[in-house]
Design an enzyme around this catalytic site. Structure first.
Site, mmCIF file in Angstrom:
data_model
loop_
_atom_site.group_PDB
_atom_site.id
_atom_site.type_symbol
_atom_site.label_atom_id
_atom_site.label_comp_id
_atom_site.label_asym_id
_atom_site.label_seq_id
_atom_site.Cartn_x
_atom_site.Cartn_y
_atom_site.Cartn_z
ATOM 1 C CB CYS A 196 -4.909 25.577 17.153
ATOM 2 S SG CYS A 196 -5.615 24.764 15.712
ATOM 3 C CD GLU A 253 -11.129 22.676 8.579
ATOM 4 O OE1 GLU A 253 -11.628 21.734 7.948
ATOM 5 O OE2 GLU A 253 -9.926 22.998 8.486
ATOM 6 C CG ASP A 282 -2.252 26.368 8.267
ATOM 7 O OD1 ASP A 282 -1.703 25.864 9.277
ATOM 8 O OD2 ASP A 282 -3.470 26.301 8.064
ATOM 9 C CB SER A 283 -1.848 21.843 8.063
ATOM 10 O OG SER A 283 -2.766 22.536 8.894
ATOM 11 C CB CYS A 313 0.893 25.147 10.534
ATOM 12 S SG CYS A 313 0.269 23.601 11.177
ATOM 13 C CG HIS A 324 -8.719 25.575 12.504
ATOM 14 N ND1 HIS A 324 -7.465 25.450 11.959
ATOM 15 C CD2 HIS A 324 -9.586 25.042 11.604
ATOM 16 C CE1 HIS A 324 -7.564 24.855 10.777
ATOM 17 N NE2 HIS A 324 -8.830 24.606 10.543
HETATM 18 N N1 DGL Z 1 -2.969 24.404 11.347
HETATM 19 C C1 DGL Z 1 -3.048 23.463 12.440
HETATM 20 C C2 DGL Z 1 -2.428 24.111 13.693
HETATM 21 O O1 DGL Z 1 -2.375 25.321 13.821
HETATM 22 C C3 DGL Z 1 -4.473 23.018 12.726
HETATM 23 C C4 DGL Z 1 -5.049 22.109 11.666
HETATM 24 C C5 DGL Z 1 -4.280 20.811 11.517
HETATM 25 O O2 DGL Z 1 -4.339 19.953 12.417
HETATM 26 O O3 DGL Z 1 -3.589 20.670 10.514
HETATM 27 O O4 DGL Z 1 -1.977 23.421 14.558
#
Ligand code: DGL
Length: 271
Positions: free
Chosen positions: A188, A154, A12-13, A75, A190
């Site tokens: 997403c 977050e 993931d990012s 991600c 989050h």
């Molecule tokens: N992990 C990213 C997503 O699911 C969210 C956080 C980011 O923008 O990197 O799209």
């Protein structure tokens, strides 16, 4: 490193993909998981598709170097923009979060009127509407980017007036596109943390029940299907979790919020 039935690589990012790891550990407790969070480069959601693809390929290379049997792209932004390039570059199967999310949405949607929320890059890619319409051409799909939801999650502001106000602003725009939506896809990593507030506001705006699809759970279900349910009949539990990150800032604070437990440790890596 102890090996279970199979070794699953998840990237993931940042730490948001730990929502996928959480769902995986409950659906497939016997498998060993290697998680990479590209915390040095997060967020991906505000970046261009070319950059997201480059970063995603580097993450995947790291996992492949660790001999994973399957790559899960937790991600949504990376799945929406980089999946073809990732698949081309991998000798092992690569599953992104968009297709499983689309399938889940169609399974629960009564009238095939589906709203998707995600980052700017995910919504800009059009990946979710494409995936849903490919499976059900008669479906109506609308989408809305909700960039403020990532920092809210977050920050841990997931169940207060601010979360409600922000959710209301974004979801009003979504329901203005189609007041008859019956399903909301949380596109997403989050957003599962904001699930209760998003569901509450969506139902208040719609005036009717809304099915909420969480893409983290959908990806875990897809991984389970990939192994043909063998994970459940294999080791009952005790799969290991090894976490890596490209930056350590705020990891201790953020990781438990998404994983639901404190990870044993994060190793710092450069990719
Ligand atoms: N992990 C990213 C997503 O699911 C969210 C956080 C980011 O923008 O990197 O799209």
């Amino acid at each position: 490193m102890h090996l279970g039935d199979a070794r699953i690589g998840v990237f993931d990012s940042g730490v948001g993909g730990l929502t996928v790891v959480r769902a995986l550990r409950s659906a497939l407790p016997g498998h060993d998981i290697i998680y990479l969070g590209d915390t040095a480069r997060v967020p991906y959601g505000t970046k261009s598709p070319r950059t997201v693809e480059r970063y995603s390929l580097a993450c995947q290379r790291f996992l492949l170097d660790h001999a994973v049997d399957l790559v899960l792209v937790a991600c949504n932004t990376a799945s929406a923009t980089a999946l073809p390039a990732l698949r081309e570059a991998s000798a092992v199967p690569v599953i992104g979060v968009v297709e499983p999310g689309a399938e889940s949405a169609l399974r629960v949607s009564r009238h095939r009127r589906i709203g998707v929320i995600g980052t700017l890059a995910t919504v800009g890619s059009g990946a979710y509407p494409r995936a849903i319409r490919a499976l059900a051409p008669d479906s109506v799909v609308v989408a809305e980017a909700c960039p403020l939801l990532v920092p809210l999650a977050e920050e841990g502001w997931t169940d207060d007036d601010i979360a409600r106000a922000v959710a209301h602003r974004y979801l009003s725009r979504l329901f203005a596109q189609d007041p008859g939506l019956d399903t909301l896809v949380l596109g997403c990593t989050h957003y599962p943390l904001l699930r209760a507030v998003l569901a509450e506001i969506a139902e208040a705006l719609a005036g009717h029940p809304i099915a909420v699809v969480d893409s983290a759970t959908a990806l875990a279900v897809a991984a389970d299907a990939h192994f043909g349910g063998s994970a459940r009949s294999g080791r009952a539990g005790g799969g290991s979790l090894h976490c890596f990150a490209t930056d350590t800032s705020r990891l201790e604070e953020l990781a438990p919020r998404f994983l639901g437990e404190r990870p044993a440790s994060f190793a710092l890596v450069d990719i």
